[in-house]
Design an enzyme around this catalytic site. Structure first.
Site, PDB file in Angstrom:
ATOM      1  N   SER A   1      27.432  19.623  -8.074  1.00 34.10           N
ATOM      2  CA  SER A   1      26.624  19.683  -6.859  1.00 34.10           C
ATOM      3  C   SER A   1      27.262  20.612  -5.829  1.00 34.10           C
ATOM      4  CB  SER A   1      26.501  18.277  -6.270  1.00 34.10           C
ATOM      5  OG  SER A   1      25.730  18.329  -5.112  1.00 34.10           O
ATOM      6  N   SER A   2      26.426  21.512  -5.279  1.00 32.39           N
ATOM      7  CA  SER A   2      26.948  22.422  -4.253  1.00 32.39           C
ATOM      8  C   SER A   2      27.187  21.615  -2.997  1.00 32.39           C
ATOM      9  CB  SER A   2      25.938  23.514  -3.957  1.00 32.39           C
ATOM     10  OG  SER A   2      25.348  23.958  -5.149  1.00 32.39           O
TER      11      SER A   2
ATOM     12  N   SER B   1      18.887  17.516  -4.597  1.00 33.19           N
ATOM     13  CA  SER B   1      20.154  17.709  -5.283  1.00 33.19           C
ATOM     14  C   SER B   1      19.996  17.442  -6.780  1.00 33.19           C
ATOM     15  CB  SER B   1      21.183  16.755  -4.688  1.00 33.19           C
ATOM     16  OG  SER B   1      22.417  16.974  -5.298  1.00 33.19           O
ATOM     17  N   GLY B   2      20.437  18.370  -7.591  1.00 38.39           N
ATOM     18  CA  GLY B   2      20.378  18.193  -9.042  1.00 38.39           C
ATOM     19  C   GLY B   2      19.077  18.684  -9.654  1.00 38.39           C
TER      20      GLY B   2
ATOM     21  N   ASN C   1      24.503  14.926  -9.210  1.00 46.72           N
ATOM     22  CA  ASN C   1      24.668  16.183  -9.942  1.00 46.72           C
ATOM     23  C   ASN C   1      26.155  16.381 -10.227  1.00 46.72           C
ATOM     24  OD1 ASN C   1      24.802  18.813 -10.784  1.00 46.72           O
ATOM     25  ND2 ASN C   1      23.696  19.690  -9.039  1.00 46.72           N
TER      26      ASN C   1
ATOM     27  N   GLY D   1      20.649  20.487  -1.781  1.00 45.62           N
ATOM     28  CA  GLY D   1      19.309  19.903  -1.742  1.00 45.62           C
ATOM     29  C   GLY D   1      19.295  18.567  -1.008  1.00 45.62           C
TER      30      GLY D   1
ATOM     31  N   GLU E   1      19.304  14.956  -0.243  1.00 46.64           N
ATOM     32  CA  GLU E   1      19.947  13.915  -1.050  1.00 46.64           C
ATOM     33  C   GLU E   1      19.992  12.563  -0.326  1.00 46.64           C
ATOM     34  OE1 GLU E   1      23.672  15.615  -2.174  1.00 46.64           O
ATOM     35  OE2 GLU E   1      24.651  15.161  -0.288  1.00 46.64           O
TER      36      GLU E   1
ATOM     37  N   THR F   1      20.991  25.711  -8.092  1.00 45.62           N
ATOM     38  CA  THR F   1      22.132  26.583  -8.330  1.00 45.62           C
ATOM     39  C   THR F   1      21.987  27.302  -9.665  1.00 45.62           C
ATOM     40  OG1 THR F   1      23.490  25.099  -7.035  1.00 45.62           O
ATOM     41  CG2 THR F   1      24.638  26.623  -8.474  1.00 45.62           C
TER      42      THR F   1
HETATM   43  N1  LIG Z   1      17.441  25.765 -16.279  1.00 46.41           N
HETATM   44  C1  LIG Z   1      18.298  24.836 -16.673  1.00 46.41           C
HETATM   45  N2  LIG Z   1      18.606  24.701 -17.970  1.00 46.41           N
HETATM   46  C2  LIG Z   1      19.468  23.784 -18.390  1.00 46.41           C
HETATM   47  N3  LIG Z   1      20.077  22.914 -17.574  1.00 46.41           N
HETATM   48  C3  LIG Z   1      19.819  22.961 -16.263  1.00 46.41           C
HETATM   49  C4  LIG Z   1      18.911  23.930 -15.742  1.00 46.41           C
HETATM   50  N4  LIG Z   1      18.856  23.779 -14.416  1.00 46.41           N
HETATM   51  C5  LIG Z   1      19.693  22.765 -14.119  1.00 46.41           C
HETATM   52  N5  LIG Z   1      20.274  22.274 -15.220  1.00 46.41           N
HETATM   53  C6  LIG Z   1      21.234  21.145 -15.307  1.00 46.41           C
HETATM   54  O1  LIG Z   1      21.155  20.430 -14.113  1.00 46.41           O
HETATM   55  C7  LIG Z   1      22.388  20.389 -13.459  1.00 46.41           C
HETATM   56  C8  LIG Z   1      22.198  20.470 -11.975  1.00 46.41           C
HETATM   57  O2  LIG Z   1      21.677  21.685 -11.618  1.00 46.41           O
HETATM   58  P1  LIG Z   1      22.045  22.401 -10.266  1.00 46.41           P
HETATM   59  O3  LIG Z   1      21.458  23.732 -10.335  1.00 46.41           O
HETATM   60  O4  LIG Z   1      23.498  22.348 -10.035  1.00 46.41           O
HETATM   61  O5  LIG Z   1      21.307  21.536  -9.223  1.00 46.41           O
HETATM   62  P2  LIG Z   1      21.199  21.751  -7.659  1.00 46.41           P
HETATM   63  O6  LIG Z   1      21.923  23.011  -7.338  1.00 46.41           O
HETATM   64  O7  LIG Z   1      19.753  21.822  -7.409  1.00 46.41           O
HETATM   65  O8  LIG Z   1      21.802  20.574  -7.071  1.00 46.41           O
HETATM   66  C9  LIG Z   1      23.161  21.578 -13.994  1.00 46.41           C
HETATM   67  O9  LIG Z   1      24.533  21.313 -13.957  1.00 46.41           O
HETATM   68  C10 LIG Z   1      22.648  21.667 -15.409  1.00 46.41           C
HETATM   69  O10 LIG Z   1      23.332  20.804 -16.250  1.00 46.41           O
HETATM   70 MG   LIG Z   2      23.438  23.339  -6.171  1.00 49.83          MG
END
Ligand SMILES: Nc1ncnc2c1ncn2[C@@H]1O[C@H](COP(=O)(O)OP(=O)(O)O)[C@@H](O)[C@H]1O
Ligand SMILES: [Mg+2]
Length: 1044
Positions: free
Chosen positions: A182-183, A129-130, A179, A406, A408, A134
């Site tokens: 977070s989804s 997660s994070g 996060n 993810g 967590e 996404t």
């Molecule tokens: N490629 C990226 N560039 C900039 N910030 C990112 C990037 N990927 C993730 N982040 C930061 O990390 C946070 C969490 O990412 P997210 O994709 O929501 O995580 P996950 O879906 O894996 O839990 C996002 O809200 C963003 O702020």
């Molecule tokens: Mg996500």
């Protein structure tokens, strides 16, 4: 070359240059900051070297690194300038390894492989997660939105694909400790492409929404974004209509985490995005109203409080909230109240209402809120799917994007974490299966020399969770369904009893002394592939049962809110039949997902989280090392390194590249394996670059394949041109033959037509000629059928010819066309008419003077024609008024004769009567007499009354003798004159004196009176030459030549 083509070429050139520049830049960049592809890492077995490379690149903001075609992405936690349109353009249509690693490169590679191989793909995005899953999935979607061909229709689909995201995130994402976005649901999204690569539709599958969040959030966490967005961003009117106040703190469901406001989240602007997105994905105005009605009603539900009455039963305290819930859900207040405070119990034949305790009522309220929200979420996903549905049913290719919650670990982990981590376990299993396991098994199967790479297979954990009868899920279900007093703790005991010895399972009771310290009594711990997670067993049964009392359901069926009505159909299967438990449903949906994925070509993005504090530029070695380990990246690298980047069945490989070798093109006669052998020999593959297995060829480095593919692309165009040329030739020939055939047909018809016409013409001609000949032969017979036409023709012909050949003058009458016998008479008549016509015409043209002249000439003619020899010569000599002008006559003479009116004068030669001496004299006629004048003297006057006659010879001379009556001897006798204008003078005379009858033409000789009683003679004869002399006999001899 057309203008456009030129432009295209220019942009292609530009693009090549840009790529070259980028490649150079990336080469130097690679020297500077680590290695772009771990496969090139020297110490590829060293975890530290791996980490060093990752760290080095991370600190240079190079968050992407390849392991072959797998993309490792480290969350930068800051905005990088690498997602611009320019970047997308750079990565479009470029070979994977030509540019620095990027998520776009992967997306583009997937897309192009799909287009060239016509098959389906999926991109598995994993990480805890994070870690940025996404975000990665959004970047891929954005890339497709820009890079795919666009039309108005496709743009529509594209917008919906893009905008489905903010909507789903608003309703399905929340801030957690890990996060801020977070989804809280799993999402698998299909993007459907047509054969040209246009995105034509999509479909979303959602997995297990974490509903418990609606009614409860841990400290530092929030409810789903939409609640805050509505309260913060909702328009005044809307809020008033929903009975909401603009303050999150007023709502119990929003304050438990104590962090309604977060700096990284802008609820107000997100609200606007969601509102707009809802219209794009076709959610109607009334549906939107209902949707927000539901969201608001959940908030109101949360604020409902219960009091205990005297008997300890729950009653509703704040009626105001009741009012809003009942209004927004369209359920009568009474019904709602009863549903929230009572349970229906079936007792044999009748239903009995059993009142709730306060505790029960709170439970029922929360259950209702969760159910409403959960089902509304599913409704929304369906709604989005309706709007993404591809209308065209022709064959589609698909790229699937899997972005699921993810792995967590929280300080307290519950049923949701158990499900989420189980899901990750399954995906890891899939990854292992598709990469490490199957790959190595394949080498073995294909008989490729291979030293197995050991790896940790998490199947053992999957089995621990999901095995039938013995797995945790089975045990949980069993406990849920078991009659009697089952509780979370009995479930724990059961687990201890059944799976107590499992190496990946520990509880307080089973643990050794040290471990026991870290465990509560109600905890159990699983050793997941990604680490240990301690789950608190409290709530497992409840959450798994997802109990919504029947009365609650029935209440919802009364709703006037269209969405609730749809979500709680009255035909819902009877609750007596046990629905599947939550975890079983989840397990089944994961099995379904695995099936979906297994049928497609996999691609991987492994996301890594650099630190736990969401901070940029912070690289926590321990944390990352741990992720690298459990994600299996080292093993993957070793397999990649030792293995082969690319493999294809001989048939497929040969089929694709056979055009590159003359021996295999167009058809290879032998076995595919031999064909491939021949092909790669021709291509000059080095022995260490490939291996030939039993059924497949294995190619070690991507670059080998890329070179082949590039050659194929070039060759393909050549082949296409050839095939096109052949085909065009064939088409043209076909067209030509058709035209030729048609031409022949037309020619035939035309010729036939012409021949028929000719035949008719000839038949007609024969008939005409026959008739003509018959007519000719019978032309002398009386008119009959045989000759009538002929005669008509002859007549007509003669008349037309005549018309064109008429004589020009009367004198030309000899040229009159000879008529055919039948027209003799007519011709004669016509000739006469024509002569008369000519004469008439002639006469009309005559002027009065000429008429007078002609009258004179006519008189001359009547007097001399045929009588005197030289008469014809005179005809053409016109007569004049007079031959002597007035001024040539002596005045004296004129004086004398003037009163008699001068008529005519002419010079003459007078021959003396005696001796015949010639003398020049003037002969002048007046109205009354003729005068012979010698200069001033009138020698002789002959009164016309006394003029007896005039004689002339019949020959060509010009002599005239005027006979006068002469009784008086003093009077002179007859006059012998010679006049050059004989005919003119005589005619005038005859006219003036009316002496026509007195003019005689005589032959031989003329007697004349010299004086009365004394006679003389003039003899006339023709001779050799003209002369006048006195003959021996005393006569005047006049000889004249003959006129011819
Ligand atoms: N490629 C990226 N560039 C900039 N910030 C990112 C990037 N990927 C993730 N982040 C930061 O990390 C946070 C969490 O990412 P997210 O994709 O929501 O995580 P996950 O879906 O894996 O839990 C996002 O809200 C963003 O702020
Ligand atoms: Mg996500």
């Amino acid at each position: 070359m057309t203008h456009m083509a030129l432009e295209e070429r220019e942009s292609l050139e530009e693009r090549c240059n840009r790529i070259l520049r980028n490649m150079e830049a990336s080469l130097t960049a690679r020297d500077r900051v680590g290695i772009q592809d771990f496969v090139l890492l020297d110490a590829y077995t060293s975890e530290s070297a791996f980490l060093d490379n990752l760290r080095k690149r991370f600190h240079e903001n190079l968050i992407y690194t390849y392991i072959g075609t797998l993309l490792v992405s480290v969350n930068p936690y800051k905005d990088l300038d690498i997602y611009s349109k320019k970047q997308m353009d750079t990565y479009m249509g470029v070979n994977f390894f030509e540019l620095p690693p990027h998520i776009y490169a992967l997306a583009d590679n997937v897309f192009r492989t799909m287009l060239s191989e016509f098959n389906n793909h999926f991109i598995l995005i994993s990480g805890e997660s994070g870690a940025g899953k996404t975000e990665a999935s959004k970047k891929i979607l954005q890339f497709y939105a820009v890079s795919c061909p666009s039309t108005k229709l496709l743009n529509n689909v594209r917008d919906r694909l893009l905008l489905s995201n903010p909507v789903l995130e608003a309703f399905g994402n929340a801030k957690t400790l890990k996060n801020d976005n977070s989804s809280r649901f799993g999402k698998y999204m299909d993007i459907q492409f047509d054969h040209r690569g246009g995105a034509v539709g999509g479909h979303i599958l959602s997995y297990l929404l974490e509903k418990s969040r609606v009614v409860h959030q841990n400290h530092g966490e929030r409810n789903f974004h939409i609640f805050y967005q509505l309260v913060e961003g909702g328009e005044e009117d809307l809020l008033r209509w929903l009975g909401l106040e603009r303050n999150c703190k007023n709502y119990r469901y929003l304050v438990q985490g104590d962090c309604a406001k977060v700096s990284s989240i802008n609820d107000k602007s997100d609200w606007k995005t969601v509102r707009k997105a809802l219209t794009v994905i076709d959610v109607s105005e009334s549906d939107t109203e209902h949707l927000f009605g539901i969201i608001a009603s959940v908030l109101h539900l949360g604020n409902l409080k219960f009091d205990a009455d005297a008997r300890g039963y729950a009653t509703i305290k704040n009626n105001q909230e009741m009012h809003w819930v009942s209004k927004l859900l369209g359920i009568p207040n009474q019904v709602l109240q009863q549903g929230l405070t009572h349970r229906k119990i079936e007792a044999k034949t009748e239903e009995v209402l059993s009142p709730f305790s306060v505790e029960h009522a709170v439970y029922a309220r929360d259950a209702l809120a969760k159910a409403i929200y959960g089902r509304t979420f599913n409704w929304l996903v369906n709604k989005i799917n309706e709007s993404l549905a591809n209308q065209d049913s022709s064959r589609k290719m698909v790229v699937g994007l899997l972005d699921i919650y993810g792995f967590e670990v929280f300080s307290v982990n519950s049923f949701e974490q158990f499900c989420i981590n189980y899901c990750n376990e399954k995906l890891q299993q899939l990854f292992i299966q598709l990469t490490l396991k199957s790959e190595q098994e394949e080498y073995e199967l294909e008989g490729i020399e291979w030293e197995p790479v050991p790896y940790f297979n998490n199947k053992i954990i999957c089995d621990l969770v999901e095995e039938k009868f013995r797995g945790i899920i089975s045990l949980l279900d069993e406990e849920c369904l078991r009659p009697g007093e089952a509780t979370d703790l009995t479930f724990l005991e059961k687990m201890e009893e059944k799976i107590g010895g499992h190496p990946h399972f520990v509880t307080h009771k089973l643990a050794d002394k040290n471990t026991r310290k870290t465990l509560e009594r109600g905890d159990f711990r699983l050793l997941h592939y990604a680490g240990e997670v301690t789950y608190c067993v409290i709530g497992f049964l409840d959450k798994n049962n997802d109990l919504l009392y029947r009365s609650g359901k029935e209440v919802m069926q009364h709703s006037k809110n269209a969405i609730i009505k749809h979500c709680f159909p009255s035909s819902e299967p009877d609750s007596k039949k046990r629905p599947e438990t939550v975890v079983t449903q989840f397990k089944n949906s994961l099995v379904g997902l695995t099936e979906i994925l297994m049928s497609k070509e996999p691609w991987y993005v492994r996301c890594i989280k650099p630190n736990e504090s969401k901070q940029p530029a912070k690289f926590d070695d321990v944390l990352v090392r741990h992720q690298v380990k459990y994600l299996g990246l080292m093993e993957h690298l070793r397999v990649r390194r030792a293995g082969f980047a690319y493999r294809r069945k001989y048939e497929i490989f040969l089929q694709r590249y056979k055009a590159l070798c003359p021996d295999t093109w167009p058809n290879w006669k032998g076995t595919p394996a031999e064909g491939v052998r021949c092909l790669i020999k021709h291509l000059g593959y080095k022995t260490d670059e490939y291996k030939l297995g039993r059924t497949k060829i294995f190619i070690r480095h991507p670059r080998t394949l890329f070179a082949t593919e590039d050659a194929f692309q070039v060759c393909k165009h050549k082949l296409a041109t050839r095939i096109q040329a052949k085909y065009k030739g064939y088409r043209v020939k076909e067209g030509y033959l058709k035209q030729k055939e048609a031409a022949t047909k037309i020619e035939n018809c035309w010729r036939g037509l012409m021949a028929r016409k000719e035949r008719e013409r000839r038949a007609w001609a024969v008939k005409v000629i026959k008739k003509f000949i018959k007519g000719f032969m019978t032309r002398h017979q009386p008119a009959c059928i045989d000759n009538s036409e002929y005669l008509i023709y002859v007549r007509q012909n003669y008349l037309t010819r005549l018309k064109e050949n008429l004589p020009r003058s009367v004198l030309d009458m000899d040229s009159w066309l000879t008529p055919p016998p039948i027209l003799k008479e007519v011709s004669q008549l016509l000739q006469n008419i024509f002569v008369r016509h000519l004469v008439r015409q002639y006469v009309r043209e005559i002027t009065p003077p000429r008429k007078a002249q002609l009258l004179l000439k006519a008189q001359t003619s009547s007097m001399f024609k045929g009588k005197k020899e030289n008469y014809p010569l005179s005809v053409c000599r016109p007569f004049v008024e007079t031959r002597i002008a007035l001024e040539d006559i002596n005045l004296k003479v004129l004086q004398t004769i003037k009163h008699e009116h001068l008529k005519y004068g002419v010079p003459v030669v007078k021959y003396d009567r005696n001796g015949f001496r010639p003398r020049l004299r003037q002969l002048i006629f007046t109205q009354e007499a003729a005068y012979l004048v010698e200069e001033t003297k009138i020698k002789q006057r002959i009164d016309f009354a006394s003029l007896k006659g005039v004689s002339v010879s019949n020959l060509s001379d010009n002599f005239l003798i005027l006979h006068v009556t002469c009784d008086d001897i003093k009077q002179k006798g007859d006059l012998v004159l010679q006049c050059d204008f004989l005919y003119e003078a005589l005619t005038k005379l005859s006219f003036i004196a009316d002496k026509q009858s007195c003019i005689n033409v005589v032959q031989g000789s003329v007697r004349f009176d010299i004086q009365p009683g004394r006679e003389g003679f003039v003899d006339f004869k023709s001779g050799q030459e003209s002369m006048v002399y006195r003959a021996k006999n005393g006569h005047l001899m006049v000889e004249s030549t003959r006129t011819r």
